[in-house]
Write a protein that holds these residues in place. Structure first.
Motif, PDB file in Angstrom:
ATOM      1  N   LEU A  78       0.824  -1.219   0.000  1.00 22.41           N
ATOM      2  CA  LEU A  78       0.000   0.000   0.000  1.00 22.41           C
ATOM      3  C   LEU A  78       0.855   1.263   0.000  1.00 22.41           C
ATOM      4  CD1 LEU A  78      -2.774  -0.781   2.646  1.00 22.41           C
ATOM      5  CD2 LEU A  78      -3.165  -0.099   0.275  1.00 22.41           C
ATOM      6  N   GLU A  79       1.923   1.242   0.804  1.00 20.89           N
ATOM      7  CA  GLU A  79       2.735   2.454   0.995  1.00 20.89           C
ATOM      8  C   GLU A  79       3.840   2.558  -0.064  1.00 20.89           C
ATOM      9  OE1 GLU A  79       1.973   4.464   3.943  1.00 20.89           O
ATOM     10  OE2 GLU A  79       3.115   5.960   2.855  1.00 20.89           O
ATOM     11  N   GLY A  80       4.144   1.444  -0.721  1.00 24.34           N
ATOM     12  CA  GLY A  80       5.280   1.439  -1.654  1.00 24.34           C
ATOM     13  C   GLY A  80       6.598   1.568  -0.909  1.00 24.34           C
ATOM     14  N   SER A  81       6.676   0.966   0.290  1.00 23.39           N
ATOM     15  CA  SER A  81       7.898   1.093   1.104  1.00 23.39           C
ATOM     16  C   SER A  81       8.715  -0.196   1.026  1.00 23.39           C
ATOM     17  CB  SER A  81       7.523   1.357   2.566  1.00 23.39           C
ATOM     18  OG  SER A  81       6.811   0.257   3.085  1.00 23.39           O
ATOM     19  N   LYS A  82      10.002  -0.065   1.376  1.00 20.68           N
ATOM     20  CA  LYS A  82      10.853  -1.263   1.369  1.00 20.68           C
ATOM     21  C   LYS A  82      10.564  -2.145   2.581  1.00 20.68           C
ATOM     22  CE  LYS A  82      14.842  -0.108  -1.395  1.00 20.68           C
ATOM     23  NZ  LYS A  82      15.898   0.889  -1.319  1.00 20.68           N
ATOM     24  N   TRP A  83      10.139  -1.541   3.659  1.00 20.02           N
ATOM     25  CA  TRP A  83       9.848  -2.339   4.850  1.00 20.02           C
ATOM     26  C   TRP A  83       8.719  -1.704   5.674  1.00 20.02           C
ATOM     27  CZ3 TRP A  83      10.555   0.625   9.132  1.00 20.02           C
ATOM     28  CH2 TRP A  83      11.523   1.647   9.086  1.00 20.02           C
ATOM     29  N   ALA A  84       8.153  -2.529   6.544  1.00 19.43           N
ATOM     30  CA  ALA A  84       7.105  -2.071   7.472  1.00 19.43           C
ATOM     31  C   ALA A  84       7.270  -2.846   8.768  1.00 19.43           C
ATOM     32  CB  ALA A  84       5.719  -2.349   6.890  1.00 19.43           C
ATOM     33  N   ALA A 116       4.183   2.781  17.718  1.00 19.93           N
ATOM     34  CA  ALA A 116       4.852   3.016  16.421  1.00 19.93           C
ATOM     35  C   ALA A 116       5.643   4.330  16.489  1.00 19.93           C
ATOM     36  CB  ALA A 116       3.819   3.065  15.302  1.00 19.93           C
ATOM     37  N   ILE A 117       5.061   5.335  17.150  1.00 19.34           N
ATOM     38  CA  ILE A 117       5.762   6.625  17.299  1.00 19.34           C
ATOM     39  C   ILE A 117       7.023   6.424  18.138  1.00 19.34           C
ATOM     40  CG2 ILE A 117       5.582   8.953  18.319  1.00 19.34           C
ATOM     41  CD1 ILE A 117       2.537   8.821  17.591  1.00 19.34           C
ATOM     42  N   ASP A 118       6.890   5.693  19.231  1.00 24.54           N
ATOM     43  CA  ASP A 118       8.038   5.433  20.105  1.00 24.54           C
ATOM     44  C   ASP A 118       9.120   4.654  19.343  1.00 24.54           C
ATOM     45  OD1 ASP A 118       9.100   5.565  22.877  1.00 24.54           O
ATOM     46  OD2 ASP A 118       9.048   3.390  22.702  1.00 24.54           O
ATOM     47  N   LEU A 119       8.686   3.715  18.533  1.00 29.53           N
ATOM     48  CA  LEU A 119       9.632   2.901  17.749  1.00 29.53           C
ATOM     49  C   LEU A 119      10.378   3.774  16.727  1.00 29.53           C
ATOM     50  CD1 LEU A 119      10.690   0.067  16.942  1.00 29.53           C
ATOM     51  CD2 LEU A 119       8.716  -0.146  15.429  1.00 29.53           C
ATOM     52  N   ALA A 120       9.632   4.605  16.019  1.00 33.53           N
ATOM     53  CA  ALA A 120      10.271   5.454  14.995  1.00 33.53           C
ATOM     54  C   ALA A 120      11.295   6.395  15.629  1.00 33.53           C
ATOM     55  CB  ALA A 120       9.205   6.255  14.253  1.00 33.53           C
ATOM     56  N   LEU A 121      10.928   6.941  16.797  1.00 32.17           N
ATOM     57  CA  LEU A 121      11.843   7.904  17.432  1.00 32.17           C
ATOM     58  C   LEU A 121      13.054   7.225  18.068  1.00 32.17           C
ATOM     59  CD1 LEU A 121       9.164  10.239  19.035  1.00 32.17           C
ATOM     60  CD2 LEU A 121      10.701  10.814  17.150  1.00 32.17           C
ATOM     61  N   SER A 122      12.943   5.916  18.282  1.00 31.81           N
ATOM     62  CA  SER A 122      14.014   5.219  19.009  1.00 31.81           C
ATOM     63  C   SER A 122      15.370   5.343  18.305  1.00 31.81           C
ATOM     64  CB  SER A 122      13.661   3.743  19.215  1.00 31.81           C
ATOM     65  OG  SER A 122      13.641   3.064  17.979  1.00 31.81           O
ATOM     66  N   VAL A 123      15.355   5.444  16.976  1.00 32.34           N
ATOM     67  CA  VAL A 123      16.654   5.490  16.275  1.00 32.34           C
ATOM     68  C   VAL A 123      17.370   6.833  16.493  1.00 32.34           C
ATOM     69  CG1 VAL A 123      16.113   3.811  14.469  1.00 32.34           C
ATOM     70  CG2 VAL A 123      15.625   6.209  14.080  1.00 32.34           C
ATOM     71  N   PHE A 124      16.622   7.811  16.985  1.00 38.13           N
ATOM     72  CA  PHE A 124      17.249   9.125  17.191  1.00 38.13           C
ATOM     73  C   PHE A 124      17.677   9.351  18.645  1.00 38.13           C
ATOM     74  CE2 PHE A 124      14.395   9.232  13.600  1.00 38.13           C
ATOM     75  CZ  PHE A 124      15.260   9.635  12.607  1.00 38.13           C
ATOM     76  N   LYS A 132       1.744   9.559  -0.221  1.00 36.00           N
ATOM     77  CA  LYS A 132       2.784   8.621   0.227  1.00 36.00           C
ATOM     78  C   LYS A 132       4.036   9.428   0.545  1.00 36.00           C
ATOM     79  CE  LYS A 132       1.228   4.593  -2.455  1.00 36.00           C
ATOM     80  NZ  LYS A 132       0.038   5.123  -3.112  1.00 36.00           N
ATOM     81  N   PRO A 133       4.259   9.759   1.808  1.00 29.62           N
ATOM     82  CA  PRO A 133       5.362  10.659   2.186  1.00 29.62           C
ATOM     83  C   PRO A 133       6.742  10.160   1.757  1.00 29.62           C
ATOM     84  CG  PRO A 133       3.870  10.338   4.035  1.00 29.62           C
ATOM     85  CD  PRO A 133       3.435   9.390   2.986  1.00 29.62           C
ATOM     86  N   LEU A 134       6.952   8.838   1.745  1.00 31.85           N
ATOM     87  CA  LEU A 134       8.293   8.340   1.390  1.00 31.85           C
ATOM     88  C   LEU A 134       8.625   8.704  -0.059  1.00 31.85           C
ATOM     89  CD1 LEU A 134       8.151   4.768   2.994  1.00 31.85           C
ATOM     90  CD2 LEU A 134       9.158   6.837   3.986  1.00 31.85           C
ATOM     91  N   ALA A 135       7.608   8.730  -0.908  1.00 34.77           N
ATOM     92  CA  ALA A 135       7.836   9.080  -2.325  1.00 34.77           C
ATOM     93  C   ALA A 135       8.244  10.544  -2.441  1.00 34.77           C
ATOM     94  CB  ALA A 135       6.569   8.814  -3.124  1.00 34.77           C
ATOM     95  N   ASP A 185      15.032   2.999   4.466  1.00 42.24           N
ATOM     96  CA  ASP A 185      16.411   2.943   4.952  1.00 42.24           C
ATOM     97  C   ASP A 185      16.603   1.651   5.768  1.00 42.24           C
ATOM     98  OD1 ASP A 185      18.612   3.238   6.767  1.00 42.24           O
ATOM     99  OD2 ASP A 185      18.620   5.383   6.333  1.00 42.24           O
ATOM    100  N   THR A 186      17.509   0.795   5.297  1.00 44.32           N
ATOM    101  CA  THR A 186      17.644  -0.514   5.953  1.00 44.32           C
ATOM    102  C   THR A 186      18.421  -0.432   7.264  1.00 44.32           C
ATOM    103  OG1 THR A 186      19.437  -0.932   4.433  1.00 44.32           O
ATOM    104  CG2 THR A 186      17.354  -1.995   3.925  1.00 44.32           C
TER     105      THR A 186
END
Ligand code: PLP
Length: 391
Positions: free
Chosen positions: A64-70, A79-87, A191-194, A223-224
């Motif tokens: 649906l999103e056209g993303s490399k991963w989900a 999901a918000i906590d997970l996304a921010l974890s890399v920073f 689709k924000p990634l696009a 981003d892998t």
């Protein structure tokens, strides 16, 4: 011998907590190869790490999103906590910039967790008079040099549509990574990634699941390196969706695009009708040319649709508005009840003041999450309830 075959469109629920290994060597290899091919794994180890049904649901979302991963999680907040974890980089964590017009729960998470508990240097970029000032944004980016910029394409409840492509381009030019919470538009409308965002988040609880009976979230990206970091974080914090919820999500996703198209069509038709009604002072819907960010909406979604939420303010003198709001809700709640969520296939509503209080202290304002019911039915419910006001 079975008489009929298993329906190959349905994925069985593998609800194993830990998976069965015949050989010790396989278990060793499973641990070693854990970060390789996360969506085509050779082995499954433990369901908190990864589960076949969750992976199958993730693959549907990637399409649906056209993303490399989900990566699916047990709620939008996780999901918000997970996304921010890399920073999060301990004492080396650089400043983060959040837009002000984001989900109230995210704002509470920022104040109570990110600032108070984790001591992160969080800055806020405020909207003014229903829009975002790009020159001011540039100055802030130059001033604090944030590592990340976080925003929602459509705000809640005023439905301010950001000039999202411009925001992403500016943030990236200044060296920040960009996270978009795109719950309101969904991949159908944008689709924000696009458009070069680094990560996109959805509260899957809303339109993607869409039936008011499943709580889930997802982070998607290309981003892998981010992916590997988030797989580790999700595993150790335990932000994982259950196999049975993933299975239900797969079923719900089969009708997602049809449902969402109907949400958008119904909302536009209803917004046009409400705009003409004398018992309504103002309709906030990004698909109306009267909306302050109509042009941004057209630019972002290319006119494909404007989402399923309408916020409207009932007419009346200030001291009458509260009563009008109560009357309206009293007469409609049998068909459109008060439910504090959005994106369900059935229409639901919220009185704005009761939820947002000081931030939006408008006693006559209602946020309507327009469902996918037959439009004539919806029109009848709304018009009848409006007619009852002050009778
Ligand atoms: N993002 C947005 C835009 C939301 O509206 C919500 C919830 O309302 C969330 C995130 C959090 O999602 P969840 O309730 O699934 O944790």
């Amino acid at each position: 011998m079975e008489k009929n075959k298993i329906n190959s469109n349905l994925i069985p629920i593998f609800d194993d907590a830990g998976f069965y290994f015949e050989q010790v060597e396989d278990l060793k290899n499973a641990f070693k190869s854990e970060l390789e091919h996360p969506h085509e794994p050779e082995f499954y180890i433990y369901s908190r790490y990864r589960n076949p049904v969750v992976v199958a649901a993730e693959k549907e979302l990637m399409k649906l999103e056209g993303s490399k991963w989900a990566l699916l999680t047990q709620s939008g907040m996780s999901a918000i906590d997970l996304a921010l974890s890399v920073f999060h980089k301990g004492e080396k964590t650089r400043p983060w910039l959040f837009f002000s017009e984001i989900y109230g729960g995210t704002n509470s998470y920022i104040d109570l967790i990110l600032k108070e508990k984790r001591g992160i240097d969080v800055h806020t970029f405020y909207s003014e008079n229903g829009s975002y000032d790009m020159e001011k944004l540039e100055k802030i980016l130059d001033g604090i040099k944030p590592e990340l910029v976080y925003f929602e394409a459509v705000s809640n409840p005023m439905l301010i549509v950001a000039d999202a492509q411009q925001i992403i381009a500016l943030a990236k030019k200044k060296g920040a990574k960009v996270i978009v919470d795109n719950t309101f538009l969904t991949p159908v409308l944008w689709k924000p990634l696009a458009d070069d965002a680094d990560l996109v988040i959805h509260s899957v609880t809303k339109y993607l699941a869409g039936h008011g009976n499943l709580t889930a979230g997802v982070v998607m990206g290309n981003d892998t390196d981010f992916l590997s970091q988030m797989i580790e974080y999700r595993k150790w914090i335990g932000h994982m969706l259950s196999p049975s919820d993933a299975s239900r999500l797969i079923s719900f996703l089969k009708t997602f695009e049809i449902r969402f198209a109907k949400h958008c069509d119904n909302a536009l038709e209803l917004a046009l009708l409400l705009e003409k009604n004398p018992r309504i002072e103002k309709v906030h819907y990004p698909g109306l040319s009267s909306h302050s960010t109509y042009n941004n909406a057209i630019k972002l979604t290319k006119g494909k649709g404007f989402g399923g939420i309408i916020t409207f303010d009932l007419a009346g003198k200030t001291n009458e508005k509260k009563g009008n709001c109560s009357h309206f809700i009293e007469h409609i709640k049998e068909h459109i009840p008060i439910v504090p969520t959005l994106g369900d296939v059935d229409s639901i509503l919220l009185p704005v003041e009761a939820v947002w209080g000081e931030k939006y202290p408008y006693p006559g304002m209602i946020r309507l999450s327009v469902g996918a019911e037959p439009i004539e039915e919806l029109k009848e419910y709304v018009l009848k309830a409006l007619d009852q006001i002050q009778k």
